[in-house]
Design a protein around this motif. Structure first.
Motif, PDB file in Angstrom:
ATOM      1  N   VAL A  86       0.960  -0.912  -0.218  1.00  0.00           N
ATOM      2  CA  VAL A  86       0.127  -0.062  -0.164  1.00  0.00           C
ATOM      3  C   VAL A  86       0.870   1.222  -0.125  1.00  0.00           C
ATOM      4  O   VAL A  86       1.977   1.213   0.477  1.00  0.00           O
ATOM      5  CB  VAL A  86      -0.983  -0.128   1.121  1.00  0.00           C
ATOM      6  CG1 VAL A  86      -1.967  -1.095   1.186  1.00  0.00           C
ATOM      7  CG2 VAL A  86      -0.021  -0.056   2.466  1.00  0.00           C
ATOM      8  N   TRP A  87       0.390   2.389  -0.548  1.00  0.00           N
ATOM      9  CA  TRP A  87       1.242   3.475  -0.434  1.00  0.00           C
ATOM     10  C   TRP A  87       0.182   4.546  -0.858  1.00  0.00           C
ATOM     11  O   TRP A  87      -1.186   4.768  -0.989  1.00  0.00           O
ATOM     12  CB  TRP A  87       2.161   3.376  -1.726  1.00  0.00           C
ATOM     13  CG  TRP A  87       1.626   3.586  -3.146  1.00  0.00           C
ATOM     14  CD1 TRP A  87       0.522   3.008  -3.558  1.00  0.00           C
ATOM     15  CD2 TRP A  87       2.218   4.079  -4.163  1.00  0.00           C
ATOM     16  NE1 TRP A  87       0.298   3.083  -4.880  1.00  0.00           N
ATOM     17  CE2 TRP A  87       1.326   3.892  -5.457  1.00  0.00           C
ATOM     18  CE3 TRP A  87       3.113   4.976  -4.516  1.00  0.00           C
ATOM     19  CZ2 TRP A  87       1.618   4.342  -6.731  1.00  0.00           C
ATOM     20  CZ3 TRP A  87       3.424   5.365  -5.775  1.00  0.00           C
ATOM     21  CH2 TRP A  87       2.449   5.169  -6.790  1.00  0.00           C
ATOM     22  N   ASN A  88       0.729   5.988  -0.669  1.00  0.00           N
ATOM     23  CA  ASN A  88       0.117   7.166  -0.757  1.00  0.00           C
ATOM     24  C   ASN A  88       0.432   7.641  -2.479  1.00  0.00           C
ATOM     25  O   ASN A  88       1.609   7.899  -2.827  1.00  0.00           O
ATOM     26  CB  ASN A  88       0.553   8.372   0.015  1.00  0.00           C
ATOM     27  CG  ASN A  88      -0.195   9.701  -0.406  1.00  0.00           C
ATOM     28  OD1 ASN A  88      -1.111   9.542  -1.117  1.00  0.00           O
ATOM     29  ND2 ASN A  88       0.189  10.487   0.568  1.00  0.00           N
ATOM     30  N   SER A  89      -0.602   7.315  -3.209  1.00  0.00           N
ATOM     31  CA  SER A  89      -0.127   7.578  -4.686  1.00  0.00           C
ATOM     32  C   SER A  89      -0.231   8.873  -5.333  1.00  0.00           C
ATOM     33  O   SER A  89      -0.124   9.299  -6.202  1.00  0.00           O
ATOM     34  CB  SER A  89      -1.422   6.793  -5.423  1.00  0.00           C
ATOM     35  OG  SER A  89      -2.598   7.136  -5.283  1.00  0.00           O
ATOM     36  N   ASN A  90      -0.631   9.950  -4.287  1.00  0.00           N
ATOM     37  CA  ASN A  90      -0.562  11.227  -4.485  1.00  0.00           C
ATOM     38  C   ASN A  90       0.689  11.740  -5.209  1.00  0.00           C
ATOM     39  O   ASN A  90       1.893  11.621  -4.304  1.00  0.00           O
ATOM     40  CB  ASN A  90      -1.254  12.187  -3.436  1.00  0.00           C
ATOM     41  CG  ASN A  90      -1.519  13.371  -3.978  1.00  0.00           C
ATOM     42  OD1 ASN A  90      -0.725  14.296  -4.480  1.00  0.00           O
ATOM     43  ND2 ASN A  90      -3.136  13.640  -3.765  1.00  0.00           N
ATOM     44  N   ALA A  91       0.897  12.418  -6.174  1.00  0.00           N
ATOM     45  CA  ALA A  91       2.097  12.983  -6.754  1.00  0.00           C
ATOM     46  C   ALA A  91       2.714  13.920  -5.987  1.00  0.00           C
ATOM     47  O   ALA A  91       3.937  14.307  -5.961  1.00  0.00           O
ATOM     48  CB  ALA A  91       1.931  13.224  -8.325  1.00  0.00           C
ATOM     49  N   SER A  92       1.674  14.793  -5.256  1.00  0.00           N
ATOM     50  CA  SER A  92       2.428  15.753  -4.377  1.00  0.00           C
ATOM     51  C   SER A  92       2.524  15.524  -3.004  1.00  0.00           C
ATOM     52  O   SER A  92       2.538  16.318  -2.008  1.00  0.00           O
ATOM     53  CB  SER A  92       1.463  16.807  -4.548  1.00  0.00           C
ATOM     54  OG  SER A  92       1.221  17.481  -5.881  1.00  0.00           O
ATOM     55  N   ALA A  93       2.608  14.248  -2.776  1.00  0.00           N
ATOM     56  CA  ALA A  93       2.663  13.906  -1.288  1.00  0.00           C
ATOM     57  C   ALA A  93       4.256  14.354  -0.660  1.00  0.00           C
ATOM     58  O   ALA A  93       3.932  14.615   0.604  1.00  0.00           O
ATOM     59  CB  ALA A  93       2.613  12.232  -1.203  1.00  0.00           C
ATOM     60  N   GLY A  94       5.075  14.483  -1.200  1.00  0.00           N
ATOM     61  CA  GLY A  94       6.307  15.020  -0.729  1.00  0.00           C
ATOM     62  C   GLY A  94       6.698  14.238   0.387  1.00  0.00           C
ATOM     63  O   GLY A  94       7.116  13.015   0.311  1.00  0.00           O
ATOM     64  N   THR A  95       6.961  14.626   1.807  1.00  0.00           N
ATOM     65  CA  THR A  95       7.362  13.991   2.873  1.00  0.00           C
ATOM     66  C   THR A  95       6.052  13.866   3.693  1.00  0.00           C
ATOM     67  O   THR A  95       6.524  13.489   4.796  1.00  0.00           O
ATOM     68  CB  THR A  95       8.636  14.556   3.449  1.00  0.00           C
ATOM     69  OG1 THR A  95       8.214  15.856   3.943  1.00  0.00           O
ATOM     70  CG2 THR A  95       9.823  14.449   2.471  1.00  0.00           C
TER      71      THR A  95
END
Length: 992
Positions: A86-95
């Motif tokens: 699983v992951w945060n797929s948002n391209a602007s997730a940053g840190t």
């Protein structure tokens, strides 16, 4: 409105503002307007940088660790390991970090059962939470980093349905949820069956084929693989691509892959009787049936070789494990695990250094090698030969070479005193003597009992270069180096440092008045220093110890006495004492005894007598000379008062390094004793072992030229081996028992030196081991009252025997004359070592006697038989003739009066039969008596007794005599039978 929410459990949104009114047209009016208000509405709130998602789901076979694709054919009940990423797929997730919980969506799970007993792992670390918990497993998504959630489950039994899993993710901020479903295995109508054993499934319907055996964790089989098809749902089964033509199985049947293969890709497909095909299952076969091979080299180490053998395909799975095992090959520990790439290892691996022990290698297919024993590197060992009596060898210095071979070095130092008059090794220590010394003092043994090569060198002690010989008449040194090398190149080296040093014991030089007519004139030397009577020993501290004597000193009786503790005056009166350093030595009187061996406290010099005085002369460095003086007091001194050296020193055989022999210095100036005959030596007859003969003397070339007679007599003695040690005292008793010593002097007195024992190399021994074969020289010197000496040199040989003679003494170790005695089985003109003299019962004597008795008894029986036959013939003949004489038939009466046999063919034919019978008896006689004679002759060939030949001759004579007597008696019987012809003649005609 932006706000920071990540990581907090709650947040508050606050709205604020104001309404401001201003009357710009009329400032004097200050009244606020009424019913003015603002209205705000909250529509929504979002996390613009948070887009949680399931990136991937990877399924592994839990037993083989191989990835299973959704279209693979698996067996019902297969254990699988599921990794959900699983992951945060948002391209602007940053840190940014977001907390979520993941749990199983039960409504999305089909044909799959999780294993709740095995803990769930998050990024490889076990957690206490489970996907089946109410809240699920908590995780933190940081930026776009992937988080892996791993757990174990089992595929259901109905693989005709799809195997699916589902997960629900809930963010911890707003509680929003997202549920996703994934298919682990597509629905399949071609099902692979389980492994054999205990399955309740029905072949042909619950499953359609099996592939056995299953591959190991690396995907390999080490035996042929069989694919079996079961009819039911389907009637045909196709395996492709095995070759250009697929294999089609009809009915319940199977196909086997026998050859070794590497990554053989296969597909399985079935169809029913109507031609409707099934789904397609795939398989990859990897077969390696050849085990690896182990080898060991000291230089390179232990090598595991799994190179393909000369067989179909030339397949290798590669080296995987190296185990330490017991002798039977059962692993006890893993020495090393080698890396596999895609389930395959390298064809060869080397472990540079391993400990001694047993090892087994295993390849990736599970084939195991034969057990290999790695032995510890042990160089050959050097030790003292058994029964040598030498001190125990010191521990060696062991070094290891670059190639792993080991080399042991033993060091030994032998120090010997030079003797120019009687030098060791005949004056030169050469290569042959060096080899004999090394072989006699050291014995090499290989750790594995294998053959070795050995070399012996004679080296210079300074530069280490090879030399041909070393003079032993002067101080010097050399190195005897013996090297033994085993098959692996390990060595054992013995360095014998042989050192010859000058003698440093105190010396005795005869002295007397410078004016023979004036006893009180100054004393001057009257001869050379008295040589030692035996080897000079060197102690561990380097001090030397020698012995002189017994030497005879004669004084004329005169008034006075000498206390025993002051008897050193007698020694210093007749001898000048000297040392290497020139200082005066210390003289100690050890004991004084009379002629009978009784200790005395005072020597009465006014009365004739004989005393034995033992001195110990010591210099400041501890070098000692033990002097034994035979002190004679007599009314008239025949010889001038010069010392006499009766014992010439060591025998001909050289010393081996324990000290040198005595020299040939003069014991005094020449003079005449008045009697020139030395003591005589006679071998005692009877129990003494001899015939009473006198041993012939030979001049002793090593004796001092002092005007006395010094001779050597030689004798020989052969004895059997016995488990015993013979000491000088034993041989002294043997000499006393064996020899009769005679003196030509009026007093008839004889003194005997101690017995000296030497081995075949001339080494002086303290005792003799009779348990092993060998040759020795035994010496004892006998001295008469005039100083004449006779040295008995006995060649003593110990030999193993195949039989043991009878004992008349106390058996083994006693003084009997059999082979068990201490040594009285000597060889003389009338005896052999096995039997002794004729008076002693030899085991062969009994045999000869038995043979003679048998021959005599047989002869007596045969003579008796012949005599009885003649007597019977005569008595029957007389009776028949008497009966026939009364007949009325003239022919019968004439026959009764006739003595000679009629010339009739019938009678001669009967006579021939009788003669053949007599000849048969003579043949038996010849066989019986001939066997007895031949047996006696054969026994006489055994070297048991000198009388055996005579006894054998007696037996042969007895046999010949008996044969002759039997022959004469048989001839008489034949004559008698011919004279008594009337008996068979009348019997045949029925007249009697």
């Amino acid at each position: 409105m932006k706000t920071r929410l990540g990581g907090d459990t709650s947040a508050y949104l606050v709205f604020g503002g104001r309404i401001q009114w201003r009357n710009a047209s009329d400032r004097s009016q200050d009244k606020r307007p009424q019913n003015i208000y603002g209205k705000l509405a909250f529509n929504s709130i979002t996390l613009p940088h948070f887009s949680p998602a399931i990136k991937d789901i990877i399924v592994y076979n839990a037993d083989t660790n191989q990835i299973i694709s959704s279209t693979d054919s698996v067996k019902p009940g297969t254990n699988v390991r599921v990794v959900c990423q699983v992951w945060n797929s948002n391209a602007s997730a940053g840190t940014e970090k977001f907390s979520v919980h993941v749990k199983q969506a039960s409504e999305k799970v089909a044909n799959f059962t999780p294993n709740y007993t095995i803990k769930t792992k998050v990024d490889g670390k076990e957690v206490n939470a489970s996907l089946t918990d109410t809240d699920g497993v908590p995780i933190t998504l940081t930026g776009r980093n992937v988080v892996s959630i791993e757990y174990v489950g089992k595929v259901g039994s109905d693989l005709k349905k799809a195997t699916t899993v589902g997960y629900t993710m809930t963010d911890d901020i707003f509680g929003a949820t997202d549920t996703q479903q994934r298919t682990l295995l597509e629905a399949s109508n071609l099902v692979q069956g389980p492994d054999t054993g205990g399955s309740s499934l029905t072949p042909g319907s619950d499953y359609h084929f099996t592939r056995l055996p299953s591959p190991n964790a690396n995907g390999w089989n080490n035996t042929p693989v069989t694919v079996s098809f079961y009819t039911g749902d389907y009637s045909t089964f196709t395996i492709t691509p095995l070759s250009s033509t697929p294999v089609v199985l009809t009915g319940t049947s199977d196909w086997t892959q026998n050859d070794d293969v590497d990554s053989l890709s296969l597909s399985y497909k079935a169809s029913n009787s109507a031609g409707v095909p099934s789904t397609t299952a795939s398989d990859t076969m990897r077969i390696d049936t050849t085990p690896p091979r182990l080898s060991f080299d000291r230089t390179t180490g232990l090598t595991v070789d799994d190179t393909p053998a000369a067989r179909s395909g030339g397949v290798t799975s590669g080296v995987w494990h190296l185990y330490a095992t017991d002798a039977a090959g059962t692993p006890s520990s893993t020495v090393q695990t080698f890396t596999l790439t895609s389930g395959k290892g390298l064809a060869s691996q080397t472990v540079p250094s391993v400990a001694a022990g047993y090892y087994v290698a295993e390849d990736a297919a599970g084939n195991r090698s034969e057990v290999l024993e790695v032995k510890d590197v042990v160089p050959p060992t050097a030790d003292r030969p058994e029964g040598s009596g030498l001190p125990e060898a010191a521990a060696p210095t062991v070094t290891t070479d670059f190639d792993g071979t080991k080399h042991a070095v033993y060091e030994e130092i032998i120090t010997q005193v030079t003797n120019a008059a009687n030098p060791a090794f005949g004056g030169s220590l050469d290569a042959a003597a060096a080899k004999a010394i090394a072989s006699g003092r050291w014995h090499f043994t290989d750790a594995d009992g294998n053959a070795m090569t050995a070399t012996t060198e004679l080296l210079d002690a300074v530069d280490g270069k090879a030399i041909s010989s070393l003079p032993t008449t002067q101080p010097g040194s050399c190195v005897i180096r013996q090297v033994a090398t085993d098959a692996d190149g390990n060595t054992a080296t013995v360095n014998i440092h042989y050192v010859f040093v000058a003698p440093s014991i105190p010396t005795l030089t005869p002295q007397g008045p410078s004016d023979p007519g004036d006893p009180d004139s100054p004393k001057v030397p009257t001869g050379d220093p008295v040589p030692p009577s035996g080897p000079v020993d060197i102690g561990d501290d380097g001090t030397q110890t020698g012995k002189i004597g017994p030497i005879t000193v004669t004084d004329k009786t005169h008034p006075g006495t000498v206390p025993a503790d002051e008897a050193d005056k007698i020694l210093t009166d007749h001898f000048a004492l000297g040392t290497v350093g020139g200082e005066e030595p210390t003289v100690t009187v050890e004991k004084v005894t009379d002629a009978d061996g009784n200790p005395v406290d005072v020597i009465d010099q006014s009365t004739p007598g004989r005393y034995t005085i033992v001195y110990e002369v010591t210099d400041k460095d501890g070098n000692t000379t033990r002097v034994e003086v035979d002190y004679v007091l007599q009314d008239t001194v025949v010889n001038p008062p010069n010392p006499i050296e009766p014992d010439p020193g060591t025998p001909t055989p050289p010393d081996d390094g324990n000290g040198s022999g005595s020299g040939d210095g003069n014991g005094g100036d020449p003079g005449s004793s008045g009697v020139s005959e030395p003591p005589t030596v006679t071998v005692k007859p009877g129990d003494g072992g001899g015939s009473g003969s006198v041993l012939k003397p030979q001049p002793d070339d090593n004796a001092p030229n002092d005007g006395r007679q010094h001779v050597i007599v030689a004798d020989e003695l052969v004895v059997g081996t016995r488990d015993m040690q013979m000491t000088p005292d034993d041989f002294a008793a043997l000499f006393q028992e064996r020899y009769q010593i005679g003196s030509a002097q009026p007093d008839g007195k004889i003194s005997a030196s101690e017995v000296r024992i030497y081995d075949a190399q001339g080494k002086r021994l303290d005792s003799l081991d009779r348990s092993v074969e060998g040759s020795y020289v035994i010496e004892q010197t006998f001295t008469d009252s005039a100083g004449n000496t006779t040295t008995v040199r006995l060649s003593y040989r110990v030999k193993a025997e195949s039989a043991v003679g009878s004992l008349t003494g106390d058996g083994d170790g006693g003084w009997g004359t059999g082979d068990g005695s201490l040594g009285r089985t000597w060889r003389t003109a009338t005896s052999l070592p096995q039997t002794g003299p004729f008076s002693v019962l030899c085991p062969l004597h009994l045999l000869f006697l038995s043979l003679a008795v048998v021959a005599a008894l047989y002869g007596a029986v045969r003579l008796r038989m012949e005599a009885a036959a003649r007597c019977n013939l005569r008595s029957r003949d007389a009776w028949v003739r008497n009966q026939l004489s009364e007949s009325v038939d003239p022919e019968v009466t004439r026959a009764a009066s006739r003595r000679s046999m009629p010339v009739d063919e019938e009678f001669w034919r009967a006579d021939a039969v009788a003669r053949r019978a007599a000849t048969g008896r003579r043949v038996v006689d010849g066989i019986v008596l001939g066997l007895a004679a031949v047996t006696a002759v054969v026994l006489a060939q055994s070297p048991w007794c000198a009388y055996d030949g005579l006894l054998a001759l007696c037996v042969v004579g007895m046999c010949v005599l008996c044969m002759a007597m039997i022959h004469m008696s048989a001839w008489s019987t034949t004559r008698c039978r011919r004279r008594c012809w009337i008996v068979p003649w009348a019997t045949e005609r029925g007249l009697v």
